[in-house]
Design an enzyme around this catalytic site. Structure first.
Site, PDB file in Angstrom:
ATOM      1  N   MET A  34       0.804  -1.220   0.000  1.00  0.00           N
ATOM      2  CA  MET A  34       0.000   0.000   0.000  1.00  0.00           C
ATOM      3  C   MET A  34       0.835   1.267   0.000  1.00  0.00           C
ATOM      4  SD  MET A  34      -3.225  -0.758   2.500  1.00  0.00           S
ATOM      5  CE  MET A  34      -3.804   0.928   2.307  1.00  0.00           C
ATOM      6  N   GLY A  35       2.076   1.191   0.468  1.00  0.00           N
ATOM      7  CA  GLY A  35       2.891   2.397   0.513  1.00  0.00           C
ATOM      8  C   GLY A  35       4.073   2.235   1.446  1.00  0.00           C
ATOM      9  N   VAL A  37       6.054   3.008   5.115  1.00  0.00           N
ATOM     10  CA  VAL A  37       5.816   3.232   6.533  1.00  0.00           C
ATOM     11  C   VAL A  37       6.990   4.018   7.105  1.00  0.00           C
ATOM     12  CG1 VAL A  37       5.334   2.171   8.763  1.00  0.00           C
ATOM     13  CG2 VAL A  37       4.576   1.049   6.652  1.00  0.00           C
ATOM     14  N   LYS A  51       1.766   5.300   7.781  1.00  0.00           N
ATOM     15  CA  LYS A  51       1.754   4.634   6.475  1.00  0.00           C
ATOM     16  C   LYS A  51       1.247   5.635   5.447  1.00  0.00           C
ATOM     17  CE  LYS A  51       1.221   0.385   5.495  1.00  0.00           C
ATOM     18  NZ  LYS A  51       0.803  -1.027   5.323  1.00  0.00           N
ATOM     19  N   ASP A 145      -4.998  -9.381   6.203  1.00  0.00           N
ATOM     20  CA  ASP A 145      -3.602  -9.559   5.808  1.00  0.00           C
ATOM     21  C   ASP A 145      -2.751  -9.959   7.022  1.00  0.00           C
ATOM     22  OD1 ASP A 145      -1.476  -9.639   4.041  1.00  0.00           O
ATOM     23  OD2 ASP A 145      -1.016  -7.512   4.220  1.00  0.00           O
TER      24      ASP A 145
END
Length: 654
Positions: A34-35, A37, A51, A145
């Site tokens: 997602m990106g 951290v 995040k 997840d």
């Protein structure tokens, strides 16, 4: 949220921002699907993990809407073995999420460096992950997840991170190639490999991941290990797990969690109950784990308490067309920390009762039909539910729930607000719970979504008379038999909620307990109920604007009312806002009509139709009303018993 680097943050790279909102970025903690951290510092100097979402997702408005909704849900998860969600900005140029910084290595790093965990540490991990999933699922969130890199091992107890937010990405599947799956394949449940996985995934998928992660931690390998992800997926779908190295009874629980059929898996709460079961058959490793980590037992019991009356049914998968889906509001403000206060004895008689009652209903109103309720809870939950009502036919209006659908449940209450062209059955689960044990009285942090709180005793704003506002009947129940409020026999907590011509709550230990009841989320409301204190030292308790194990509480004791906040920050702490003594104490086993209303920031309390006092506070804005018990002081010996009759709840609409 820290990933595999634990407390060792890497330097920022060229192109990394120096600030996000009011947070200063100081290093990189990891990077995922997602990106990125980051380790960051807030204005107060507190370290947090942030995040920041990928640039390609940030330009997608559908993603932003889903991200906002999922963040709001994640913020309702109580911090029991989870990294608490602190803040978010889904409208930032690069949306970001702020969570508690957990200073500890990930499970994947520990196993890679040191090999499988010892029996005591493995049992502690099993309890910690089950505690986290119980809290997450109880808030109506699905992790989606769970894997070793999302389980951190700081001193004290394990912490599960990154829960719930994966759905925002799953729903925008055009960002993922057709040969890729979100999540790590080795920990994905069989049902997640279907084309409709994003629509049918339930908390049972997290339970499967719990079993796979625990097998990895105990053996050093995944239970369906193979050379490539497609082969791993095929084994998950068709082969039994390889669990050599695990020993009973933990092996038996892992095997049940890894069942191919989601319905055959235990719930996260059932896992936690089984792991904490006491008696001669309790494995020595469990006792050793809890002895080494006393905070883990506290977190586990709090998670159990917070989900006592919240049924965990099998989720009903309802495919809702995209054009009918709506989004919850964005993040809200955070207020300053409250000052500590303890329960106080009665001081002096209150002012003369008000001549008019703020509790009187404005006008007759017709009760809306109860919403449909799902099938009976699975074994171990012990929750009796009202009969199911059929969904309405034709065009309806539906209130979007604050949490995603839970397993097989439907929200109790009236549906309003968002016009829809089709009849849709919306399933939902709202946090409710009980906090056990003697409560600490000390500093507590105001939860996300709270606003600045006027100090108790400050001049009260005028209370709008109920006679000037229209009201709508939410609940009316004589409480002589299970109806809106339900039976509860909780052997672990030595407490029962039974019906003997009244809702009778009997508790064999100290600490508060809440009985299962309606799930309506109310803002401005009034509630009246007959209360009887049937034993020495017993106080009835009324919670309102109660959600995510926190809300307002009024203790009804023989000498007076005690009104305060309960559960801010930790799910247990009580802060008294005001003590309201009675001129005449409540006699033992004598009916007393108690009234509570809240309009805006004004809480008004009545006894037998006469106003006793008001207090101003704005910590909580919406939530359920709950009935229960709260023993008076630790000096009295159990059992404690209170009884309730003839409850009426109205929501102010004008």
């Amino acid at each position: 949220m820290n990933g595999d680097v634990g407390s060792r943050a890497a330097p920022l790279r060229k192109g990394d921002p120096k600030k996000l909102g009011r947070y200063e970025l100081v290093g990189r903690l990891g990077e995922g699907g997602m990106g990125v951290v980051y380790l960051a510092r807030g204005a107060d100097g507190q370290q947090v993990a942030i995040k920041m979402i990928r640039a390609d997702l940030a330009v997608d408005e559908e993603f932003r809407r889903r991200f906002r909704s999922e963040v709001n849900r994640a913020r309702q998860v109580p911090p029991f073995c989870t990294a608490e969600v602190l803040d978010a900005d889904p409208d930032h140029e690069r949306p970001y999420l702020v969570v508690e910084y957990v200073d500890g290595p990930s499970l994947s790093a520990v196993v890679a460096e040191r090999g499988p965990l010892s029996p005591a540490n493995l049992h502690a991990l099993a309890i910690g992950m089950a505690t986290a999933l119980t809290a997450i699922h109880g808030a109506g969130v699905i992790h989606r997840d769970l894997k070793p890199s999302n389980v951190l091992l700081p001193p004290g107890s394990p912490k599960v991170i990154d829960f719930g937010i994966a759905r925002a990405v799953e729903a925008t599947s055009h960002h993922t190639a057709t040969n890729q799956w979100l999540g790590t394949v080795a920990y994905m449940a069989p049902e997640r490999f279907g084309s409709d996985a994003s629509e049918v995934i339930t908390p049972a998928a997290d339970v499967f991941a719990w079993g796979a992660v625990l097998a990895y931690a105990g053996t050093g390998r995944t239970p369906f290990a193979a050379d490539s992800p497609p082969v791993v997926a095929a084994r998950i779908l068709t082969q039994p797990p390889e669990l050599g190295g695990l020993v009973p009874p933990l092996r038996d629980l892992v095997e049940r969690a890894l069942a191919k059929d989601p319905a055959a898996r235990p719930t996260s709460r059932a896992l936690l109950d089984l792991l904490l079961a006491t008696g001669p058959d309790q494995p020595p490793a469990v006792a050793a784990a809890l002895a080494r980590q006393p905070g883990l037992l506290v977190a586990a019991e709090e998670a159990q308490a917070a989900t006592e009356q919240r049924p965990e049914h099998a989720m009903t998968a309802v495919a809702v067309p995209p054009e009918l889906k709506t989004v919850a509001a964005g993040p809200t403000e955070v207020s300053p920390t409250h000052q500590p206060t303890a329960f106080l004895p009665p001081a002096s008689p209150p002012a003369s009762p008000a001549a008019s009652s703020a509790m009187a209903p404005a006008s007759p109103a017709v009760a809306g039909p109860p919403g449909a309720v799902g099938p009976p809870a699975p074994a171990g939950m012990g929750v009796a539910l009202p009969p199911s009502a059929p969904p309405p036919a034709g065009p309806v209006t539906v209130e979007v729930p604050s949490a995603p659908p839970a397993r097989g449940s439907s929200r109790w209450g009236r549906f309003a607000n968002v016009a829809m062209a089709l009849a849709v059955l919306v399933t939902s689960l709202t946090v409710a719970g009980i906090a056990t044990g003697v409560l600490p009285f000390g500093d507590d942090a105001t939860p996300s979504g709270a606003a600045a709180t006027p100090s108790a005793g400050s001049p009260a704003a005028p209370t709008p008379s109920a006679s000037t506002r229209a009201s709508e009947l939410v609940a009316q129940d004589p409480l002589t038999a299970p109806r809106l409020w339900q039976l509860r026999e909780d052997d672990a907590q030595l407490t029962t909620c039974t019906f003997e011509g009244a809702l009778v709550v009997t508790r064999g230990k100290q600490g508060p307990y809440r009985c299962p009841g309606p799930m309506d989320q109310l803002t401005d409301f009034s509630m009246t109920v007959d209360v009887r204190l049937r034993s020495e030292g017993a106080c009835a308790a009324l919670w309102f604007r109660f959600v995510a194990a926190a809300g307002y509480i009024v203790r009804v004791c023989p000498e007076g009312f005690y009104v305060g906040t309960h559960g801010v920050g930790d799910g247990t702490t009580v802060r008294v806002l005001r003590t309201m003594p009675f001129p005449t104490p409540i006699a033992l086993d004598t009916p007393t009509r108690v009234g509570v209303s809240m309009q805006g920031t004004t809480i008004a309390l009545e006894r037998d139709g006469q106003q006793v006092g008001t207090v101003q506070d704005s910590t909580f804005r919406e939530g359920r009303v709950v009935l229960g018990i709260y023993p008076e002081t630790p000096d009295h010996e159990p059992p404690f018993t209170v009884a309730f009759n003839d409850v009426e709840v109205r929501s102010f609409t004008g």
